[in-house]
Motif scaffolding. Structure first.
Motif, PDB file in Angstrom:
ATOM      1  N   LYS A  81       0.857  -1.184   0.000  1.00  0.00           N
ATOM      2  CA  LYS A  81       0.000   0.000   0.000  1.00  0.00           C
ATOM      3  C   LYS A  81       0.894   1.235   0.000  1.00  0.00           C
ATOM      4  CE  LYS A  81      -3.899  -2.075   2.332  1.00  0.00           C
ATOM      5  NZ  LYS A  81      -4.744  -2.046   3.530  1.00  0.00           N
ATOM      6  N   LEU A  82       0.636   2.133  -0.920  1.00  0.00           N
ATOM      7  CA  LEU A  82       1.301   3.433  -0.940  1.00  0.00           C
ATOM      8  C   LEU A  82       0.489   4.336  -0.025  1.00  0.00           C
ATOM      9  CD1 LEU A  82       3.390   5.441  -2.022  1.00  0.00           C
ATOM     10  CD2 LEU A  82       1.823   5.880  -3.933  1.00  0.00           C
ATOM     11  N   VAL A  83       1.100   4.762   1.081  1.00  0.00           N
ATOM     12  CA  VAL A  83       0.402   5.567   2.075  1.00  0.00           C
ATOM     13  C   VAL A  83       0.432   7.018   1.621  1.00  0.00           C
ATOM     14  CG1 VAL A  83       0.335   6.282   4.498  1.00  0.00           C
ATOM     15  CG2 VAL A  83       1.050   3.943   3.896  1.00  0.00           C
ATOM     16  N   LEU A  84      -0.752   7.564   1.344  1.00  0.00           N
ATOM     17  CA  LEU A  84      -0.872   8.950   0.903  1.00  0.00           C
ATOM     18  C   LEU A  84      -1.133   9.888   2.083  1.00  0.00           C
ATOM     19  CD1 LEU A  84      -3.050   8.281  -2.254  1.00  0.00           C
ATOM     20  CD2 LEU A  84      -0.565   8.577  -2.141  1.00  0.00           C
ATOM     21  N   SER A  85      -1.853   9.379   3.074  1.00  0.00           N
ATOM     22  CA  SER A  85      -2.140  10.117   4.304  1.00  0.00           C
ATOM     23  C   SER A  85      -2.521   9.067   5.347  1.00  0.00           C
ATOM     24  CB  SER A  85      -3.286  11.111   4.074  1.00  0.00           C
ATOM     25  OG  SER A  85      -4.519  10.427   3.974  1.00  0.00           O
ATOM     26  N   PRO A  86      -2.667   9.470   6.606  1.00  0.00           N
ATOM     27  CA  PRO A  86      -3.063   8.472   7.611  1.00  0.00           C
ATOM     28  C   PRO A  86      -4.398   7.791   7.296  1.00  0.00           C
ATOM     29  CG  PRO A  86      -2.236  10.444   8.686  1.00  0.00           C
ATOM     30  CD  PRO A  86      -2.333  10.760   7.222  1.00  0.00           C
ATOM     31  N   GLU A  87      -5.246   8.457   6.543  1.00  0.00           N
ATOM     32  CA  GLU A  87      -6.566   7.892   6.234  1.00  0.00           C
ATOM     33  C   GLU A  87      -6.643   7.264   4.850  1.00  0.00           C
ATOM     34  OE1 GLU A  87      -6.338  11.457   6.651  1.00  0.00           O
ATOM     35  OE2 GLU A  87      -6.329  11.189   8.818  1.00  0.00           O
ATOM     36  N   ARG A  88      -5.650   7.480   4.019  1.00  0.00           N
ATOM     37  CA  ARG A  88      -5.784   7.059   2.624  1.00  0.00           C
ATOM     38  C   ARG A  88      -4.508   6.384   2.111  1.00  0.00           C
ATOM     39  NH1 ARG A  88      -5.975  10.314  -2.631  1.00  0.00           N
ATOM     40  NH2 ARG A  88      -6.949   8.813  -4.001  1.00  0.00           N
ATOM     41  N   SER A  89      -4.707   5.257   1.425  1.00  0.00           N
ATOM     42  CA  SER A  89      -3.600   4.561   0.752  1.00  0.00           C
ATOM     43  C   SER A  89      -4.147   3.922  -0.510  1.00  0.00           C
ATOM     44  CB  SER A  89      -2.974   3.510   1.668  1.00  0.00           C
ATOM     45  OG  SER A  89      -3.923   2.524   2.002  1.00  0.00           O
ATOM     46  N   ILE A  90      -3.235   3.640  -1.435  1.00  0.00           N
ATOM     47  CA  ILE A  90      -3.645   2.976  -2.672  1.00  0.00           C
ATOM     48  C   ILE A  90      -2.813   1.706  -2.845  1.00  0.00           C
ATOM     49  CG2 ILE A  90      -4.494   5.050  -3.822  1.00  0.00           C
ATOM     50  CD1 ILE A  90      -1.856   5.198  -5.349  1.00  0.00           C
ATOM     51  N   PRO A  91      -3.417   0.662  -3.400  1.00  0.00           N
ATOM     52  CA  PRO A  91      -2.677  -0.592  -3.592  1.00  0.00           C
ATOM     53  C   PRO A  91      -1.634  -0.448  -4.700  1.00  0.00           C
ATOM     54  CG  PRO A  91      -4.890  -0.776  -4.492  1.00  0.00           C
ATOM     55  CD  PRO A  91      -4.800   0.570  -3.846  1.00  0.00           C
ATOM     56  N   VAL A  92      -0.494  -1.085  -4.480  1.00  0.00           N
ATOM     57  CA  VAL A  92       0.584  -1.094  -5.463  1.00  0.00           C
ATOM     58  C   VAL A  92       1.074  -2.536  -5.605  1.00  0.00           C
ATOM     59  CG1 VAL A  92       2.894  -0.265  -6.051  1.00  0.00           C
ATOM     60  CG2 VAL A  92       1.313   1.240  -4.849  1.00  0.00           C
ATOM     61  N   PRO A  93       0.825  -3.179  -6.751  1.00  0.00           N
ATOM     62  CA  PRO A  93       1.377  -4.518  -6.962  1.00  0.00           C
ATOM     63  C   PRO A  93       2.905  -4.449  -6.983  1.00  0.00           C
ATOM     64  CG  PRO A  93      -0.292  -3.987  -8.608  1.00  0.00           C
ATOM     65  CD  PRO A  93       0.022  -2.725  -7.875  1.00  0.00           C
ATOM     66  N   ALA A  94       3.536  -5.397  -6.327  1.00  0.00           N
ATOM     67  CA  ALA A  94       4.998  -5.378  -6.242  1.00  0.00           C
ATOM     68  C   ALA A  94       5.546  -6.793  -6.307  1.00  0.00           C
ATOM     69  CB  ALA A  94       5.440  -4.703  -4.945  1.00  0.00           C
ATOM     70  N   ARG A  95       6.818  -6.876  -6.623  1.00  0.00           N
ATOM     71  CA  ARG A  95       7.534  -8.152  -6.620  1.00  0.00           C
ATOM     72  C   ARG A  95       8.790  -7.982  -5.782  1.00  0.00           C
ATOM     73  NH1 ARG A  95       8.673 -10.801 -12.064  1.00  0.00           N
ATOM     74  NH2 ARG A  95       6.733 -11.836 -11.525  1.00  0.00           N
ATOM     75  N   LEU A  96       8.929  -8.860  -4.782  1.00  0.00           N
ATOM     76  CA  LEU A  96      10.164  -8.957  -4.012  1.00  0.00           C
ATOM     77  C   LEU A  96      11.031  -9.987  -4.712  1.00  0.00           C
ATOM     78  CD1 LEU A  96       8.683  -9.204  -0.405  1.00  0.00           C
ATOM     79  CD2 LEU A  96       9.528  -7.165  -1.566  1.00  0.00           C
ATOM     80  N   SER A  97      12.290  -9.671  -4.903  1.00  0.00           N
ATOM     81  CA  SER A  97      13.170 -10.587  -5.620  1.00  0.00           C
ATOM     82  C   SER A  97      14.532 -10.644  -4.938  1.00  0.00           C
ATOM     83  CB  SER A  97      13.332 -10.104  -7.072  1.00  0.00           C
ATOM     84  OG  SER A  97      14.134 -10.980  -7.799  1.00  0.00           O
ATOM     85  N   TYR A  98      15.072 -11.856  -4.865  1.00  0.00           N
ATOM     86  CA  TYR A  98      16.393 -12.089  -4.280  1.00  0.00           C
ATOM     87  C   TYR A  98      17.113 -13.108  -5.133  1.00  0.00           C
ATOM     88  CZ  TYR A  98      20.060 -13.522  -1.067  1.00  0.00           C
ATOM     89  OH  TYR A  98      21.274 -13.800  -0.517  1.00  0.00           O
ATOM     90  N   ARG A  99      18.387 -12.859  -5.411  1.00  0.00           N
ATOM     91  CA  ARG A  99      19.210 -13.784  -6.197  1.00  0.00           C
ATOM     92  C   ARG A  99      20.470 -14.106  -5.401  1.00  0.00           C
ATOM     93  NH1 ARG A  99      17.996 -14.422 -11.543  1.00  0.00           N
ATOM     94  NH2 ARG A  99      20.081 -15.265 -11.789  1.00  0.00           N
ATOM     95  N   SER A 100      20.802 -15.376  -5.342  1.00  0.00           N
ATOM     96  CA  SER A 100      21.985 -15.770  -4.575  1.00  0.00           C
ATOM     97  C   SER A 100      23.277 -15.289  -5.225  1.00  0.00           C
ATOM     98  CB  SER A 100      22.015 -17.286  -4.381  1.00  0.00           C
ATOM     99  OG  SER A 100      22.101 -17.951  -5.626  1.00  0.00           O
ATOM    100  N   ASP A 101      23.243 -14.892  -6.501  1.00  0.00           N
ATOM    101  CA  ASP A 101      24.452 -14.353  -7.118  1.00  0.00           C
ATOM    102  C   ASP A 101      24.611 -12.854  -6.836  1.00  0.00           C
ATOM    103  OD1 ASP A 101      22.418 -13.511  -8.784  1.00  0.00           O
ATOM    104  OD2 ASP A 101      23.346 -14.199 -10.634  1.00  0.00           O
ATOM    105  N   ASP A 102      23.672 -12.266  -6.131  1.00  0.00           N
ATOM    106  CA  ASP A 102      23.739 -10.893  -5.629  1.00  0.00           C
ATOM    107  C   ASP A 102      23.292 -10.956  -4.169  1.00  0.00           C
ATOM    108  OD1 ASP A 102      23.900  -8.149  -5.406  1.00  0.00           O
ATOM    109  OD2 ASP A 102      22.128  -7.732  -6.640  1.00  0.00           O
ATOM    110  N   PRO A 103      24.080 -11.649  -3.329  1.00  0.00           N
ATOM    111  CA  PRO A 103      23.581 -12.103  -2.026  1.00  0.00           C
ATOM    112  C   PRO A 103      23.320 -11.032  -0.981  1.00  0.00           C
ATOM    113  CG  PRO A 103      25.912 -12.558  -2.209  1.00  0.00           C
ATOM    114  CD  PRO A 103      25.462 -12.059  -3.557  1.00  0.00           C
TER     115      PRO A 103
END
Length: 184
Positions: free
Chosen positions: A39-61
């Protein structure tokens, strides 16, 4: 969109070996990814959803990568220290461009990430349970303290610093001394 969507490649079902993404990298590279909705927090009362991807690679540990899909042709990507996010699940940490800390919102645990760049600032809210589960899988892929071995820095340095046969020419005296042996 807060499920693994078969992107979590190192979840233990494949014995720790992960498929390569046909990118020319070592096939022993572990890739741990997770799609989730922040959620992108715009104010204490308002946020908008943001699709995201967490990514980790063992060659960049040492790094984690977060890609935000913001409805444009070009997603926004951030890269920062895995250790910062691991610590941010438990206590406030970071300074400068990336800061993370745990809190409760509506009775549920979340991790807040404050990101700053010349283009602006963003406060993002991530579900703590999902981030923690994903981080645990990255820590199984490359346990803390073993990151340097994954990079092969010691081997690379040894190779760079090892004397080459040409070095022997510089170490030996190619010209005899001007002084004669019998003192003449």
């Amino acid at each position: 969109m807060s499920n693994d969507v078969n992107n979590d490649l190192n979840d233990g079902r494949n014995g720790g070996r992960d498929r390569d993404r046909d990118n020319g990298r070592d096939s022993d590279t572990a890739v741990v990814e997770r799609e989730l909705e922040l959620k992108l927090v715009l104010s204490p009362e308002r946020s908008i959803p943001v699709p995201a991807r967490l990514s980790y690679r063992s060659d960049d540990p040492y790094a984690v990568h977060v890609t935000f899909h913001i409805g444009t042709d070009h997603p926004v990507s951030w890269t920062f220290a895995r250790e910062l996010l691991v610590e941010g699940v438990f206590r406030p940490c970071g300074h400068g461009d990336v800061r993370a800390w745990p809190t409760k919102v509506g009775g549920r645990g979340v991790v807040l990430m404050a990101l700053s760049s010349p283009d602006g600032d963003a406060l993002l809210e991530a579900p703590a349970a999902q981030v923690s589960a994903w981080l645990e899988r990255t820590l199984r892929a490359v346990p803390p303290g073993t990151e340097a071995a994954r990079l092969g820095l010691d081997d690379g340095l040894a190779e760079l610093l090892a004397p080459a046969p040409v070095d022997d020419l510089w170490l030996s005296d190619p010209w005899p001394s001007d002084e004669s042996e019998d003192g003449e």
